[in-house]
Design a protein around this motif. Structure first.
Motif, short mmCIF file in Angstrom:
data_model
loop_
_atom_site.label_atom_id
_atom_site.label_comp_id
_atom_site.label_asym_id
_atom_site.label_seq_id
_atom_site.Cartn_x
_atom_site.Cartn_y
_atom_site.Cartn_z
N ASP A 22 18.25 -13.46 1.10
CA ASP A 22 17.28 -13.58 0.01
C ASP A 22 16.34 -14.74 0.30
N PRO A 23 15.40 -14.56 1.23
CA PRO A 23 14.54 -15.68 1.64
C PRO A 23 13.59 -16.11 0.52
N LYS A 24 13.21 -17.38 0.61
CA LYS A 24 12.14 -17.88 -0.26
C LYS A 24 10.83 -17.32 0.27
N ARG A 25 10.13 -16.56 -0.57
CA ARG A 25 8.95 -15.82 -0.10
C ARG A 25 7.70 -16.31 -0.85
N ILE A 26 6.69 -16.68 -0.06
CA ILE A 26 5.45 -17.23 -0.62
C ILE A 26 4.26 -16.55 0.07
N LEU A 27 3.19 -16.39 -0.68
CA LEU A 27 1.94 -15.89 -0.10
C LEU A 27 0.98 -17.05 0.11
N GLY A 78 6.69 -10.16 -9.05
CA GLY A 78 7.69 -9.09 -9.12
C GLY A 78 8.05 -8.52 -7.76
N GLU A 79 8.74 -7.40 -7.77
CA GLU A 79 9.12 -6.72 -6.54
C GLU A 79 7.89 -6.04 -5.92
N PRO A 80 7.83 -5.99 -4.59
CA PRO A 80 6.67 -5.35 -3.95
C PRO A 80 6.56 -3.88 -4.35
N LYS A 81 5.34 -3.44 -4.53
CA LYS A 81 5.10 -2.01 -4.77
C LYS A 81 5.00 -1.31 -3.43
N ARG A 82 4.69 -0.05 -3.41
CA ARG A 82 4.59 0.70 -2.16
C ARG A 82 3.22 1.37 -2.05
N THR A 83 2.69 1.33 -0.84
CA THR A 83 1.43 2.02 -0.59
C THR A 83 1.72 3.52 -0.36
N ASP A 84 0.69 4.29 -0.18
CA ASP A 84 0.86 5.74 0.03
C ASP A 84 1.67 6.04 1.28
N ASP A 85 1.53 5.17 2.32
CA ASP A 85 2.29 5.42 3.55
C ASP A 85 3.63 4.65 3.57
N GLY A 86 4.05 4.13 2.40
CA GLY A 86 5.38 3.52 2.28
C GLY A 86 5.46 2.05 2.60
N LYS A 87 4.35 1.41 2.92
CA LYS A 87 4.39 -0.02 3.22
C LYS A 87 4.54 -0.83 1.94
N PRO A 88 5.26 -1.98 2.02
CA PRO A 88 5.35 -2.84 0.83
C PRO A 88 3.99 -3.43 0.49
N LEU A 89 3.67 -3.45 -0.80
CA LEU A 89 2.41 -3.99 -1.29
C LEU A 89 2.73 -5.21 -2.15
N TYR A 90 2.31 -6.38 -1.69
CA TYR A 90 2.64 -7.63 -2.37
C TYR A 90 1.50 -7.99 -3.34
N ILE A 91 1.87 -8.21 -4.59
CA ILE A 91 0.89 -8.55 -5.62
C ILE A 91 0.91 -10.07 -5.83
N VAL A 92 -0.26 -10.66 -5.81
CA VAL A 92 -0.36 -12.12 -5.97
C VAL A 92 -0.04 -12.48 -7.41
N GLY A 93 0.89 -13.41 -7.57
CA GLY A 93 1.26 -13.89 -8.89
C GLY A 93 0.65 -15.25 -9.18
#
Length: 553
Positions: A98-103, A187-202
């Protein structure tokens, strides 16, 4: 500045701290802290793991006895023989899963120093606590480029990191109060049409320094950071929950970067400049001095070492073709892992020595241990306490130096050279001299003061003994004088008796002469006794008068 394409990289950040208690009790603190550290994911572990993530045995060339200074014996309790160890090491078990994840949202292409959007995963961390009261927390990051897509960002797998981007990232990321560019993931990453994780800036990420403090939560109230500052959000109203008042200011850098294979690579100033910026975390406005070439090292034609008090690094430019048959083993696919296992262990050791010397230098300058006021040294009781403090501190430093300073750390010569290079660039030898020189002088002064005090006491004892002998001799002389005076008196009495009775004339002349001689001898002996005893008596009386005058003063 020429840019180089990055093939492998390992970026670690080290945060030094120290325990506030000057009389730090290693065994007590470690036993109290271990269960609390376990509650937030820390577990005692080997300094260099036995196996890698793929289950393969890890190779290391560092001497086994150096690693064993931290590691418990296989199958034994974590705190077995704790009194024999120079420190203990914990590994964080939560960050791997469970890494610390930052954009980090990148700058626009119109700026002088464009850099991409980056997903930062802090996925590994370790914690050293040493017997000297010094602690070192380190953590490692992995980076992925992001590309803007729709309402968020997705991973860009097509583009590699370039050296200039990595240099600027080091500048931005090493200081914990740079918060404007960092964002939490919403929140949790969403998914693009081709299944890639989509990260939303919080929301904007809270200071990274606050997260470091959370990693050290069981110890936080007992420690201070070597480089520390007040949290810039501390005075906000309302104050965010869980905010720490004091946070670390910046981290020390450890970088291992292997660039892409280049058969035509030649050493140049651009290669040195790349090593300079990556190791120090400077931005390009910090122009590299022309003297820096003499401060870096080139153990091999295609490798540069760079080190300073800001950090250190190992940088390689492989010159093979890059396929499995021609690829040089020395810069193979796992080369960065091998460097981290051995070189990072050496860097930790040298940084621990440097920080411990800083701590002891602060102790030596502490008024509570060695006062500045010279009047305090005039009081015998106070001086004895100060001397005890000096001896105790000197003993701690000498034990630390004996156990910590090594002439050789590895079976491999170039690793020993790297260790010596770190010792030189972190000015360890000069720090040792500056700490021990003053204490050695104080120890010498302390020994001289003790010797002066002993000599004064001896002189007083000798004076008292002579005085006692003088009194005894005076008394003996007086007794002698009285005895001979009594003998003379008796002799005169006998003569008078015979004279009055009329019998004295009847004695022969010889007897009369003998009696006269004896009488004369008695008189002379009494005179000598008087001559010797009277001065002694006078000396005794005189010294007693001086003692009385000294007491009245």
């Amino acid at each position: 500045m020429e840019e180089y394409s990055v093939n492998q990289y390992r970026l670690r950040y080290v945060v030094p701290f120290e325990f506030k208690d000057e009389d730090f009790d290693f065994e007590k603190e470690i036993n109290e802290a271990n269960s609390k550290l376990a509650g937030i994911g820390w577990e005692p572990a080997p300094v260099i793991p036995k196996f890698d993530k793929n289950g393969k045995k890890v190779e290391t060339d560092v001497y086994y006895h150096i690693i064993r200074e931290f590691d418990p014996e296989k199958g034994s309790a974590w705190n077995k023989d704790i009194e024999k160890r120079m420190g203990l090491y914990w590994q964080n078990t939560k960050l791997a899963s469970d890494p610390k994840r930052i954009l980090m949202i990148g700058a626009s292409k119109d700026t002088d120093m464009p850099y991409p959007n980056i997903l930062i995963d802090i996925n590994d961390a370790g914690l050293y606590i040493f017997r000297t009261g010094i602690g070192l927390l380190w953590y490692e990051v992995s980076l992925q480029k992001l590309v803007h897509e729709g309402e968020g960002y997705t991973i860009d797998d097509d583009e590699k990191f370039m050296s200039r981007t990595l240099c600027y990232f080091q500048y931005l990321f090493k200081e914990f109060n740079r918060f404007k560019l960092l964002y939490e993931i919403d929140g949790e990453p969403k998914r693009t049409d081709d299944g890639k994780p989509l990260y939303i800036v919080g929301e904007k990420a809270r200071l990274l320094g606050n997260w470091v403090c959370d990693l050290l939560d069981p110890l936080y109230d007992k420690i201070s950071f070597i480089s520390q500052r007040r949290n810039i959000f501390w005075d906000d109203e309302p104050r965010p929950e869980g905010l720490r008042r004091n946070v670390p200011d910046k981290a020390h850098l450890f970088s291992c970067v292997v660039f892409d294979y280049d058969e035509e690579y030649e050493y140049s100033e651009d290669a040195l400049r790349t090593a300079y910026y990556l190791s120090n975390g400077y931005k390009e406005s910090y122009k590299m001095s022309s003297q820096y070439e003499s401060l870096a090292r080139r153990p091999f034609d295609n490798v540069i070492w760079s080190a300073s008090r800001e950090g250190c690094g190992y940088y390689a430019w492989p010159t093979g073709k890059g396929n499995e048959t021609d690829e040089p083993f020395f810069c193979g696919k796992k080369h960065s892992d091998k460097v981290v296992n051995d070189y990072f262990t050496m860097y930790i050791r040298v940084l621990y020595i440097s920080c411990s010397l800083f701590r002891y230098a602060r102790f030596a300058s502490s008024y509570t241990i060695i006062p500045c006021d010279i009047k305090r040294y005039a009081d015998d009781e106070e001086t004895e306490k100060i001397n005890d403090n000096i001896k105790k501190l000197s003993l701690k430093i000498n034990i630390f130096l004996t156990k910590s300073i090594l002439t050789s750390v590895s079976h491999i010569q170039h690793q020993n050279e790297f260790y010596s290079y770190l010792m030189e660039r972190l000015n360890v030898e000069e720090d040792i001299k500056s700490v021990t020189m003053g204490l050695d002088a104080l120890n010498e002064m302390s020994a001289r003061m003790v010797e002066d005090k002993r000599r004064k006491v001896q002189e007083e004892d000798d004076r008292a003994e002579r005085k006692s002998e003088s009194r005894f001799q005076a008394g003996l002389g007086l007794m002698t004088f009285l005895a001979f005076f009594s003998a003379v008196a008796d002799s005169l009495g006998i003569i008078a008796f015979f004279t009055q009775s009329g019998e004295w004339p009847a004695y022969a002349l010889g007897v009369k002469i003998i009696g006269a001689v004896m009488l004369a001898l008695c008189v002379v002996t009494c005179f000598i006794a008087l001559r010797v005893s009277v001065p002694m008596i006078r000396e005794v009386l005189s010294s007693r008068d001086k003692d009385k005058k000294g007491q009245t003063k």
